[in-house]
Write an enzyme that holds these catalytic residues in place. Structure first.
Site, mmCIF file in Angstrom:
data_model
loop_
_atom_site.group_PDB
_atom_site.id
_atom_site.type_symbol
_atom_site.label_atom_id
_atom_site.label_comp_id
_atom_site.label_asym_id
_atom_site.label_seq_id
_atom_site.Cartn_x
_atom_site.Cartn_y
_atom_site.Cartn_z
ATOM 1 N N GLN A 1 0.849 -1.195 0.000
ATOM 2 C CA GLN A 1 0.000 0.000 0.000
ATOM 3 C C GLN A 1 0.884 1.244 0.000
ATOM 4 O O GLN A 1 1.177 1.810 1.051
ATOM 5 C CB GLN A 1 -0.892 -0.025 1.247
ATOM 6 C CG GLN A 1 -1.842 1.122 1.371
ATOM 7 C CD GLN A 1 -3.111 0.892 0.614
ATOM 8 O OE1 GLN A 1 -3.577 -0.221 0.510
ATOM 9 N NE2 GLN A 1 -3.678 1.944 0.086
ATOM 10 N N PHE A 2 1.309 1.690 -1.185
ATOM 11 C CA PHE A 2 2.206 2.845 -1.248
ATOM 12 C C PHE A 2 1.550 4.107 -0.710
ATOM 13 O O PHE A 2 2.230 5.024 -0.245
ATOM 14 C CB PHE A 2 2.726 3.059 -2.673
ATOM 15 C CG PHE A 2 1.761 3.748 -3.595
ATOM 16 C CD1 PHE A 2 1.787 5.124 -3.749
ATOM 17 C CD2 PHE A 2 0.821 3.018 -4.311
ATOM 18 C CE1 PHE A 2 0.903 5.759 -4.598
ATOM 19 C CE2 PHE A 2 -0.066 3.637 -5.161
ATOM 20 C CZ PHE A 2 -0.026 5.017 -5.310
ATOM 21 N N THR A 3 0.223 4.170 -0.717
ATOM 22 C CA THR A 3 -0.460 5.388 -0.279
ATOM 23 C C THR A 3 -0.304 5.651 1.218
ATOM 24 O O THR A 3 -0.647 6.740 1.681
ATOM 25 C CB THR A 3 -1.956 5.348 -0.639
ATOM 26 O OG1 THR A 3 -2.573 4.255 0.023
ATOM 27 C CG2 THR A 3 -2.151 5.224 -2.144
#
Length: 149
Positions: free
Chosen positions: A82-84
């Site tokens: 989950q890069f966010t």
């Protein structure tokens, strides 16, 4: 590394194209019953050592029913990149992703978290790195905690 950890009574992740019908989402990872759904974000200075540290923490943190850990009750984990988690929305109306590591850095480190968990004896399911995923879960509590290493 940063992880958003949710105590769940089941969770799954689906990706379009994972079935014979390329437009239909198919389940690529699923846990049934009590466990943890873990969203993992990677930043630029993360290392394999931090991945191992995060795996040990996820395996041993006592957030399940009765203050138990996954290692205590052999509960499964669903780990999803989950890069966010490293998004920054303090300025303007659009978040920036400058603190998120690029895919070629992040993917092997998320894989290392999974590998380290499995080496500890964990049952681990995963999403698909970089894919447009649909995550479904039943949050038990609700109980959500952020872990940073």
């Amino acid at each position: 590394m940063r992880a958003v950890v949710q105590r769940v009574d089941g969770a799954s992740v689906s990706v379009a194209g994972a079935t014979d019908d390329p437009s239909a989402p198919g389940v690529v990872g699923e846990i049934v019953g009590e466990g943890l759904c873990v969203l993992v974000g990677v930043t630029h200075d993360d290392t394999p050592q931090k991945a191992a540290q995060l795996a040990r923490k996820l395996w041993s943190v006592r957030v399940l029913e009765g203050e138990k850990s996954c290692s205590d009750v052999n509960a499964p984990l669903l780990v999803i990149s989950q890069f966010t988690l490293y998004g920054d929305a303090r300025k303007g109306r659009r978040p920036t992703w400058n603190a998120a590591a690029p895919g070629e850095v992040a993917e092997p480190l998320v894989d290392e978290v999974v590998a380290q968990l499995r080496a500890l004896g964990a049952r681990v399911e995963t999403g698909r790195f970089g894919a447009d995923m649909r995550v479904s879960l039943t949050n038990h509590g609700p109980f959500t905690v952020i872990i940073e290493v």
